[in-house]
Scaffold this active site. Structure first.
Site, short mmCIF file in Angstrom:
data_model
loop_
_atom_site.label_atom_id
_atom_site.label_comp_id
_atom_site.label_asym_id
_atom_site.label_seq_id
_atom_site.Cartn_x
_atom_site.Cartn_y
_atom_site.Cartn_z
N GLU A 1 -56.39 13.49 -11.23
CA GLU A 1 -55.26 14.83 -11.16
C GLU A 1 -55.81 15.78 -12.37
OE1 GLU A 1 -52.90 16.24 -10.36
OE2 GLU A 1 -50.99 15.36 -10.00
N ASP A 2 -55.19 17.04 -12.00
CA ASP A 2 -55.55 18.08 -12.86
C ASP A 2 -54.62 18.05 -14.07
OD1 ASP A 2 -53.23 18.74 -11.47
OD2 ASP A 2 -53.84 20.84 -11.00
N ASP B 1 -47.43 16.86 -15.96
CA ASP B 1 -46.35 17.43 -16.69
C ASP B 1 -45.11 16.98 -16.86
OD1 ASP B 1 -45.27 20.05 -17.93
OD2 ASP B 1 -44.97 20.95 -16.21
N PHE C 1 -48.26 27.18 -20.53
CA PHE C 1 -48.70 27.32 -19.11
C PHE C 1 -50.16 27.55 -19.12
CE2 PHE C 1 -49.02 28.71 -14.60
CZ PHE C 1 -48.48 27.67 -14.17
N ARG D 1 -57.73 29.83 -10.49
CA ARG D 1 -58.62 28.46 -10.15
C ARG D 1 -59.97 28.65 -10.72
NH1 ARG D 1 -54.66 25.13 -7.96
NH2 ARG D 1 -53.06 26.09 -6.06
P1 IMP Z 1 -45.48 17.18 -12.54
O1 IMP Z 1 -44.76 16.78 -11.40
O2 IMP Z 1 -44.44 18.27 -13.16
O3 IMP Z 1 -45.99 16.48 -13.45
O4 IMP Z 1 -46.30 18.41 -11.88
C1 IMP Z 1 -47.79 18.53 -11.94
C2 IMP Z 1 -48.15 19.65 -11.11
O5 IMP Z 1 -47.50 20.84 -11.55
C3 IMP Z 1 -49.71 19.87 -11.33
O6 IMP Z 1 -50.40 19.14 -10.50
C4 IMP Z 1 -49.96 21.33 -11.29
O7 IMP Z 1 -50.20 21.81 -9.97
C5 IMP Z 1 -48.47 21.86 -11.89
N1 IMP Z 1 -48.59 22.22 -13.14
C6 IMP Z 1 -48.00 21.72 -14.13
N2 IMP Z 1 -48.31 22.28 -15.38
C7 IMP Z 1 -49.06 23.29 -14.99
C8 IMP Z 1 -49.80 24.28 -15.89
O8 IMP Z 1 -49.75 24.37 -17.00
N3 IMP Z 1 -50.71 25.22 -15.19
C9 IMP Z 1 -50.83 25.13 -13.64
N4 IMP Z 1 -50.29 24.21 -12.99
C10 IMP Z 1 -49.19 23.29 -13.51
MG MG Z 2 -50.71 24.12 -8.90
#
Ligand code: IMP
Ligand code: MG
Length: 197
Positions: free
Chosen positions: A107-108, A111, A160, A173
């Site tokens: 995963e990247d 959050d 962010f 990206r």
């Molecule tokens: P989660 O379900 O809230 O954990 O969301 C995860 C996804 O939200 C990641 O795979 C990203 O695509 C996006 N995301 C969450 N935080 C950021 C950020 O700071 N920058 C860019 N994308 C984010």
């Molecule tokens: Mg995204």
């Protein structure tokens, strides 16, 4: 290598949170740990597009194991701009069975954890021999569900970020580092959750 760029993209970035060199060193470190931990077993890396594309490409080359890759793309929907809803739509599914395989999700960023929470349950349902998680970035401040993360690159504050795969409105990206997007760039003052993971 440091990239000097003179584009508007670069100007939209405030602090560089993780430099290109720091990412490269961390990828080598994570690759060595993963190589050690799997002890020669075959592993299937499952990348969650699009954000983890550069990380996946670099990490797989730092792992010295028999290795398969597969790609999924998911998008959360129904949530507000700042919170994922936890409802996840699969835009691209696995292309091969993972039954009996040792699977490592790449995963990247984690959050709220809602996207990965869904994905873990989905992949467990396919009966892999094991399922672990590797994330480049972890933003624990916003976590809504507990996620058992096995490999974390960098723990970052609640800002962010964009670059090295991470987007805002599908842009940024291609930046080679992870940087904080200047708040004025979000427009209406509300930071937007990147919709597709
Ligand atoms: P989660 O379900 O809230 O954990 O969301 C995860 C996804 O939200 C990641 O795979 C990203 O695509 C996006 N995301 C969450 N935080 C950021 C950020 O700071 N920058 C860019 N994308 C984010
Ligand atoms: Mg995204």
């Amino acid at each position: 290598m440091t990239h000097e760029r003179d584009t508007d993209l670069q100007a939209d970035i405030g602090d560089i949170l993780v430099s290109e060199a720091e990412i490269a060193a961390k990828v080598v470190e994570l690759g060595a740990r993963i190589t050690h931990d799997y002890g020669g077993r075959r592993v299937t890396l499952v990348s969650v597009l699009k954000g983890s594309l550069p990380f996946m490409a670099d990490l797989m080359r730092a792992i010295d194991l028999p290795l398969r890759i597969d790609l999924m793309e998911v998008s959360s929907y129904g949530g507000s701009t700042t919170e994922s809803s936890g409802l996840v739509r699969i835009l691209k599914d696995l292309s091969a069975s993972i039954e009996g395989e040792d699977v490592l999700i790449v995963e990247d960023i984690i959050d709220t954890g809602l996207t990965l929470n869904y994905l873990i349950r989905y992949l467990r349902g396919k009966n892999p021999a094991s399922l672990r998680i590797c994330t480049l970035l972890d933003k624990p401040a916003r976590r809504l569900v507990e996620i058992p993360v096995d490999y974390t690159g960098f723990t970052i504050p609640d800002q962010f970020v964009v670059g090295y795969g991470l987007d805002y409105g599908e842009l940024y990206r291609n930046l080679p580092f992870v940087g904080v997007l200047r708040p004025e760039v979000y427009g209406e003052g509300e930071p937007v959750e990147g919709e597709p993971a």
